[in-house]
Design a protein around this motif. Structure first.
Motif, PDB file in Angstrom:
ATOM      1  N   UNK A 238      69.912  20.836  -8.055  1.00 57.71           N
ATOM      2  CA  UNK A 238      71.256  20.750  -7.474  1.00 57.71           C
ATOM      3  C   UNK A 238      71.623  22.144  -6.966  1.00 57.71           C
ATOM      4  N   UNK A 239      72.012  22.219  -5.718  1.00 54.12           N
ATOM      5  CA  UNK A 239      72.388  23.481  -5.094  1.00 54.12           C
ATOM      6  C   UNK A 239      73.791  23.383  -4.524  1.00 54.12           C
ATOM      7  N   UNK A 240      74.447  24.530  -4.435  1.00 51.80           N
ATOM      8  CA  UNK A 240      75.699  24.621  -3.705  1.00 51.80           C
ATOM      9  C   UNK A 240      75.337  25.083  -2.301  1.00 51.80           C
ATOM     10  N   UNK A 241      75.586  24.233  -1.311  1.00 56.22           N
ATOM     11  CA  UNK A 241      75.270  24.573   0.070  1.00 56.22           C
ATOM     12  C   UNK A 241      76.449  25.248   0.741  1.00 56.22           C
TER      13      UNK A 241
ATOM     14  N   UNK B 231      79.014  27.922  -8.714  1.00 57.55           N
ATOM     15  CA  UNK B 231      77.743  27.193  -8.752  1.00 57.55           C
ATOM     16  C   UNK B 231      77.199  27.135 -10.180  1.00 57.55           C
ATOM     17  N   UNK B 232      77.277  28.233 -10.902  1.00 59.59           N
ATOM     18  CA  UNK B 232      76.824  28.228 -12.299  1.00 59.59           C
ATOM     19  C   UNK B 232      77.671  27.281 -13.133  1.00 59.59           C
ATOM     20  N   UNK B 233      79.000  27.343 -12.958  1.00 56.91           N
ATOM     21  CA  UNK B 233      79.901  26.459 -13.710  1.00 56.91           C
ATOM     22  C   UNK B 233      79.627  24.989 -13.431  1.00 56.91           C
ATOM     23  N   UNK B 234      79.191  24.691 -12.211  1.00 58.79           N
ATOM     24  CA  UNK B 234      78.925  23.308 -11.809  1.00 58.79           C
ATOM     25  C   UNK B 234      77.468  22.908 -12.064  1.00 58.79           C
TER      26      UNK B 234
ATOM     27  N   UNK C 223      71.449  24.879  -9.557  1.00 57.21           N
ATOM     28  CA  UNK C 223      70.255  25.697  -9.714  1.00 57.21           C
ATOM     29  C   UNK C 223      70.261  26.899  -8.780  1.00 57.21           C
ATOM     30  N   UNK C 224      71.132  26.875  -7.794  1.00 54.58           N
ATOM     31  CA  UNK C 224      71.210  27.977  -6.851  1.00 54.58           C
ATOM     32  C   UNK C 224      72.181  27.676  -5.735  1.00 54.58           C
TER      33      UNK C 224
END
Length: 138
Positions: free
Chosen positions: A72-75, A99-102, A105-106
């Protein structure tokens, strides 16, 4: 400079101020998105809207969760504004924390080559290049 996530039900409070930034970013989608598409997708909570501000809004980033079979990534889909050097690092720091809180993976981003300097400085690695073959008139 402050950076904040704008709740989807409050996008109307800042849209007039950011629409130009979004419109400029949409130009580089070559017809894939319009500003009204972006606004609707934020309102529908498909995208997230982030703003950098200090009395006025200096920049925006639009994000989306990219869920793959094994990651799972934050785009970071869209970015626009002025004086990026004043808010870019703060924005990246907030997005990293989010992104870490959610449980991502990156963070990933696709953009013009000019973004590589800032993104590389903040730890991004260029993994690939996207090529496009328009089929207009073929």
């Amino acid at each position: 400079m402050k950076v904040s996530l704008v709740p989807s039900n409050l996008i109307h409070t800042c849209w007039d101020e950011i629409e130009g930034y979004v419109a400029k970013a949409c130009k580089y989608t070559y017809g894939r998105y319009t500003p009204s598409d972006i606004k609707e997708m934020v309102e529908d909570e498909y995208f997230q809207l982030w703003v950098a501000f200090d009395g006025k809004i200096y920049g925006v980033v639009i994000t989306q969760f990219m869920v793959y079979p094994r990651a799972k990534y934050l785009g970071m889909l869209f970015c626009g504004g002025i004086n990026f050097s004043k808010w870019g690092d703060d924005m990246i720091a907030i997005l990293k924390r989010f992104a870490k809180d959610m449980k991502c993976d990156g963070i990933e981003a696709t953009g013009r080559s000019g973004w590589s300097k800032l993104l590389k400085k903040n730890g991004h690695i260029a993994r690939w290049v996207t090529f496009e073959l328009p089929l207009e008139g073929v």
